[in-house]
Design a protein around this motif. Structure first.
Motif, short mmCIF file in Angstrom:
data_model
loop_
_atom_site.label_atom_id
_atom_site.label_comp_id
_atom_site.label_asym_id
_atom_site.label_seq_id
_atom_site.Cartn_x
_atom_site.Cartn_y
_atom_site.Cartn_z
N ASN A 1 1.26 88.11 20.76
CA ASN A 1 0.99 88.91 19.58
C ASN A 1 1.45 90.33 19.89
O ASN A 1 1.12 90.86 20.94
N GLY A 2 2.21 90.94 19.02
CA GLY A 2 2.69 92.31 19.25
C GLY A 2 4.15 92.30 19.63
O GLY A 2 5.00 92.03 18.80
N SER A 3 4.46 92.58 20.89
CA SER A 3 5.85 92.53 21.35
C SER A 3 5.90 91.87 22.71
O SER A 3 4.93 91.86 23.45
N CYS A 4 7.06 91.30 23.01
CA CYS A 4 7.28 90.61 24.28
C CYS A 4 8.67 91.01 24.75
O CYS A 4 9.67 90.49 24.26
N MET A 5 8.72 91.93 25.66
CA MET A 5 9.99 92.50 26.10
C MET A 5 10.15 92.37 27.61
O MET A 5 9.17 92.31 28.35
N ALA A 6 11.40 92.33 28.06
CA ALA A 6 11.79 92.39 29.46
C ALA A 6 10.97 91.42 30.33
O ALA A 6 11.03 90.21 30.12
N GLN B 1 8.07 90.81 18.12
CA GLN B 1 9.44 91.18 18.46
C GLN B 1 9.66 90.91 19.94
O GLN B 1 8.82 91.25 20.77
N PHE B 2 10.77 90.28 20.24
CA PHE B 2 11.16 89.94 21.60
C PHE B 2 12.40 90.74 21.96
O PHE B 2 13.13 91.19 21.08
N GLY B 3 12.67 90.90 23.24
CA GLY B 3 13.90 91.57 23.62
C GLY B 3 14.07 91.72 25.12
O GLY B 3 13.12 91.68 25.89
N LEU B 4 15.32 91.88 25.49
CA LEU B 4 15.72 92.15 26.88
C LEU B 4 16.51 93.46 26.86
O LEU B 4 17.73 93.48 26.94
N PRO B 5 15.81 94.60 26.74
CA PRO B 5 16.47 95.89 26.53
C PRO B 5 17.02 96.55 27.79
O PRO B 5 17.54 97.67 27.72
N GLU C 1 19.43 93.96 22.13
CA GLU C 1 18.80 94.15 20.82
C GLU C 1 17.59 93.23 20.65
O GLU C 1 17.59 92.09 21.12
N PRO C 2 16.57 93.71 19.94
CA PRO C 2 15.38 92.89 19.72
C PRO C 2 15.68 91.72 18.77
O PRO C 2 16.63 91.77 17.99
N PHE C 3 14.83 90.70 18.87
CA PHE C 3 14.93 89.54 17.99
C PHE C 3 13.53 89.06 17.66
O PHE C 3 12.57 89.35 18.38
N GLY C 4 13.42 88.34 16.56
CA GLY C 4 12.11 87.93 16.07
C GLY C 4 11.64 86.59 16.59
O GLY C 4 12.35 85.87 17.30
N ALA C 5 10.43 86.24 16.19
CA ALA C 5 9.79 85.01 16.64
C ALA C 5 10.53 83.77 16.16
O ALA C 5 10.63 82.78 16.89
N ALA C 6 11.06 83.80 14.94
CA ALA C 6 11.78 82.63 14.43
C ALA C 6 13.00 82.34 15.29
O ALA C 6 13.27 81.18 15.64
N GLU C 7 13.75 83.38 15.68
CA GLU C 7 14.91 83.20 16.55
C GLU C 7 14.49 82.72 17.94
O GLU C 7 15.14 81.86 18.53
N ALA C 8 13.38 83.24 18.45
CA ALA C 8 12.88 82.82 19.75
C ALA C 8 12.51 81.34 19.73
O ALA C 8 12.79 80.61 20.69
#
Length: 165
Positions: free
Chosen positions: A11-16, A35-39, A71-78
């Protein structure tokens, strides 16, 4: 890895590195707003260690886009890429996580423990090695108390009572 199933509730964001932690779980549920991402590439780095985990989960082209663009991507793409099992509205996150948990807790602890071991071991084997390995695992599991209880409960049309042995 461990012997118990692990479920990520996101819930929230999941990055790196958060994505690295996500990759180490067995199952994952996320709110549709996550929002997910590998920034890392945006600050002159690259998600090297996360890459070693993601390459077994996500299709190659998708993974390259995520790593190279940052770039970030959403839960549906994940979910579409195989990173998640379920995506739900944020207000349904706890209920869906609990639903998933309940689908696991009534199963044989022995079967889950041995199954998790087998899944990890198979990752490093060829198909032929895997077939030989799993034949031995079936024999080993069939001799456990849980397997005997499972068969007896099926034949007697009752719920199993697992011992974890």
């Amino acid at each position: 890895a461990g012997t118990l199933p692990s479920i990520a509730r996101i819930n929230g964001s999941c990055m790196a590195g958060g994505i690295g932690l996500l990759c180490m779980t067995d199952l994952a549920v996320a709110a549709d707003t996550v929002q997910f991402g590998l920034p890392e590439v945006k600050i002159g780095l690259f998600p090297m260690q996360v890459l070693s985990l993601l390459q077994r989960i996500v299709p190659r082209r998708t993974l390259r886009e995520w790593c190279l663009s940052g770039e970030p991507f959403g839960a549906a793409e994940a979910k579409e890429a195989g990173l998640l099992n379920h995506v739900v509205p944020a207000d349904a996150l706890d209920a869906k996580t609990q639903w998933l948990l309940e689908r696991l807790t009534d199963k044989s602890p022995t079967a889950i423990r041995r199954g998790k071991y087998a899944m990890r071991a198979l990752e490093a084997m060829s198909f032929d090695e895997g077939i030989a390995f799993t034949e031995g695992q079936i024999a080993l599991l069939a001799g456990t108390q849980d397997a005997k209880e499972g068969l007896a409960s099926f034949n007697e049309k009752r719920r199993p009572v697992w011992t974890g042995r």
